[in-house]
Design an enzyme around this catalytic site. Sequence first.
Site, mmCIF file in Angstrom:
data_model
loop_
_atom_site.group_PDB
_atom_site.id
_atom_site.type_symbol
_atom_site.label_atom_id
_atom_site.label_comp_id
_atom_site.label_asym_id
_atom_site.label_seq_id
_atom_site.Cartn_x
_atom_site.Cartn_y
_atom_site.Cartn_z
ATOM 1 N N ASN A 8 -0.595 -20.847 10.318
ATOM 2 C CA ASN A 8 -0.727 -19.577 9.872
ATOM 3 C C ASN A 8 -0.886 -19.659 8.315
ATOM 4 O O ASN A 8 0.248 -19.839 7.512
ATOM 5 C CB ASN A 8 0.731 -18.646 10.214
ATOM 6 C CG ASN A 8 0.691 -17.253 9.692
ATOM 7 O OD1 ASN A 8 -0.354 -16.931 8.999
ATOM 8 N ND2 ASN A 8 1.873 -16.656 9.727
ATOM 9 N N TRP A 9 -2.013 -19.172 8.016
ATOM 10 C CA TRP A 9 -2.151 -19.513 6.242
ATOM 11 C C TRP A 9 -1.984 -18.147 5.521
ATOM 12 O O TRP A 9 -1.847 -18.126 4.483
ATOM 13 C CB TRP A 9 -3.898 -19.374 6.101
ATOM 14 C CG TRP A 9 -4.342 -20.900 6.722
ATOM 15 C CD1 TRP A 9 -3.479 -22.008 7.224
ATOM 16 C CD2 TRP A 9 -5.720 -21.311 6.755
ATOM 17 N NE1 TRP A 9 -4.276 -23.141 7.802
ATOM 18 C CE2 TRP A 9 -5.716 -22.710 7.386
ATOM 19 C CE3 TRP A 9 -6.871 -20.955 6.270
ATOM 20 C CZ2 TRP A 9 -6.839 -23.531 7.618
ATOM 21 C CZ3 TRP A 9 -8.268 -21.537 6.474
ATOM 22 C CH2 TRP A 9 -8.176 -22.971 7.104
ATOM 23 N N LYS A 10 -1.499 -17.230 6.396
ATOM 24 C CA LYS A 10 -1.040 -15.936 5.820
ATOM 25 C C LYS A 10 -1.893 -15.216 4.822
ATOM 26 O O LYS A 10 -3.260 -15.310 4.827
ATOM 27 C CB LYS A 10 0.438 -16.115 5.260
ATOM 28 C CG LYS A 10 1.519 -16.802 6.184
ATOM 29 C CD LYS A 10 2.858 -16.743 5.479
ATOM 30 C CE LYS A 10 3.889 -17.461 6.688
ATOM 31 N NZ LYS A 10 5.179 -17.299 6.361
ATOM 32 N N HIS A 95 4.548 -10.532 13.346
ATOM 33 C CA HIS A 95 5.354 -11.819 12.502
ATOM 34 C C HIS A 95 6.282 -10.891 11.601
ATOM 35 O O HIS A 95 6.106 -9.671 11.195
ATOM 36 C CB HIS A 95 4.151 -12.338 11.564
ATOM 37 C CG HIS A 95 4.572 -13.306 10.812
ATOM 38 N ND1 HIS A 95 5.513 -13.148 9.499
ATOM 39 C CD2 HIS A 95 4.382 -14.664 10.860
ATOM 40 C CE1 HIS A 95 5.735 -14.607 9.020
ATOM 41 N NE2 HIS A 95 5.174 -15.275 9.898
ATOM 42 N N GLU A 97 7.063 -10.970 8.603
ATOM 43 C CA GLU A 97 6.452 -10.408 7.385
ATOM 44 C C GLU A 97 5.936 -8.873 7.645
ATOM 45 O O GLU A 97 5.986 -8.049 6.917
ATOM 46 C CB GLU A 97 5.527 -11.357 6.708
ATOM 47 C CG GLU A 97 6.196 -12.677 6.121
ATOM 48 C CD GLU A 97 5.559 -13.778 6.139
ATOM 49 O OE1 GLU A 97 4.332 -13.822 6.007
ATOM 50 O OE2 GLU A 97 6.190 -15.075 5.888
ATOM 51 N N GLU A 168 10.856 -17.392 15.344
ATOM 52 C CA GLU A 168 10.832 -17.685 13.931
ATOM 53 C C GLU A 168 12.054 -16.889 13.321
ATOM 54 O O GLU A 168 11.792 -15.948 12.980
ATOM 55 C CB GLU A 168 9.411 -17.212 13.344
ATOM 56 C CG GLU A 168 8.212 -17.839 13.443
ATOM 57 C CD GLU A 168 7.187 -17.726 12.651
ATOM 58 O OE1 GLU A 168 6.621 -19.077 12.247
ATOM 59 O OE2 GLU A 168 6.666 -16.538 12.175
ATOM 60 N N GLY A 174 9.974 -20.036 4.972
ATOM 61 C CA GLY A 174 9.491 -20.185 3.783
ATOM 62 C C GLY A 174 10.723 -20.733 2.872
ATOM 63 O O GLY A 174 10.728 -20.535 1.457
ATOM 64 N N SER A 210 10.054 -23.272 8.289
ATOM 65 C CA SER A 210 10.101 -24.486 7.324
ATOM 66 C C SER A 210 9.746 -25.696 8.280
ATOM 67 O O SER A 210 10.315 -26.673 8.193
ATOM 68 C CB SER A 210 11.557 -24.556 6.940
ATOM 69 O OG SER A 210 11.571 -23.534 5.855
ATOM 70 N N GLY A 231 3.869 -22.467 8.424
ATOM 71 C CA GLY A 231 3.181 -21.407 7.306
ATOM 72 C C GLY A 231 2.968 -22.552 6.202
ATOM 73 O O GLY A 231 1.848 -23.265 6.184
ATOM 74 N N GLY A 232 3.730 -22.789 5.379
ATOM 75 C CA GLY A 232 3.566 -23.553 4.022
ATOM 76 C C GLY A 232 2.813 -24.673 4.307
ATOM 77 O O GLY A 232 1.907 -25.009 3.692
HETATM 78 P P1 13P Z 1 7.063 -21.529 6.688
HETATM 79 O O1 13P Z 1 6.580 -22.786 7.466
HETATM 80 O O2 13P Z 1 6.236 -21.570 5.162
HETATM 81 O O3 13P Z 1 8.347 -21.514 6.730
HETATM 82 O O4 13P Z 1 6.435 -20.023 7.368
HETATM 83 C C1 13P Z 1 6.620 -20.122 8.821
HETATM 84 C C2 13P Z 1 5.926 -19.063 9.143
HETATM 85 O O5 13P Z 1 6.335 -17.832 9.006
HETATM 86 C C3 13P Z 1 4.693 -19.190 10.077
HETATM 87 O O6 13P Z 1 4.333 -18.075 10.804
#
Ligand code: 13P
Length: 247
Positions: A8-10, A95, A97, A168, A174, A210, A231-232
Site C-alpha cells: 500500500n503506497w498510500k 483503511h 487512515e 491492521e 507506521g 509495521s 505500508g512503509g
Molecule cells: P506500515 O507497514 O507502514 O505500518 O503500514 C501498514 C499499513 O497501513 C498498510 O496498509
Amino acid sequence: MKKLIIGNWKMALGYQQSLELAENLVLSQPPRPLLAEVVVCPSPVAISSVANILEGTAIFWGAQDAAEQTPGALTGETSLESLVELDCRFILLGHSERRQFFNETDAIINAKLRAVIERTTIKPVVCLGEDLATRQFGQAEEKVSRQLQAVLAGIILPADRELIIAYEPIWAIGTGQTSTPEQAQAMHQFIRQELEQLGYPNNRLLYGGSVKPDNAASLLAMPDIDGLLVGGASLTADSFWPIVFAQ
Ligand code: 13P
C-alpha cells in the site's frame, strides 16, 4: 493457496516516484520462483502509468479506495468503473487512515463493499483493527467483531467471490511496533471463526502493521495469516522483495 502480499503506497510517493518504484520492482525481481501473489496499490493518479509498467509481469495492481456512487457529479472522487477500466484487480476499503482522517464509517465502508461486489469483479480488501486503548482494555476481539458485523451487514457474496480482510491494529501502523505473530494469529483465528459464522467461508486474511523484511517470515508462518498488507516497507524494492520472498 498462495500467500497474498499487497504493497500500500498510500500518498507517500509522487507520480514520478511511483513510476520509478514500479520500474525498480520489475528490474530487481529475484530470479526465483514466486510463491506469493504480489500486488501494489499506487495513488490514483499513478495507477494507469504503473499498470503500463507492470503489464505482463508477475505484479498486479490495485486501488486504495473509491467512491461507492455511480459515475456522476462528485468532485474529487474516483469511480469504481474507472478502476475497472484500469484493470485493477484489488481494492482496499476502510483503511484506518480513511476512517481517521476522512471520517469513513463502517456504514460507508459497507456501501463501498456492496458497490464493489455488485458492480465489479475487483477483489475487495476490507481493512479493520482496534486502537491501542481498546487492546489495553482487553476489548480487541469485541471491537473487531463489531467492525466485521457492521461492514458486512446485508452483504451477499456470490459463491465464486472471495472476501479479503486485512487485520491492521492501529497501534502497529507506521509505529515500528508489530503485533507478535502469536497475537496476530489469535486475532486471525478469531476473525476466521466470525466470518464462517456470518456466512463468508471463502475468505483470506492479511495482517498489516509495521511488516518488515525481518518479521515477515514469522508472521507468514502462522496458519491463519494468508498474506500481508505492507505500508512503509513496500516503498522500496529493497525492502518489498524480501517480504514477498519471506515464506
Ligand atoms: P506500515 O507497514 O507502514 O505500518 O503500514 C501498514 C499499513 O497501513 C498498510 O496498509
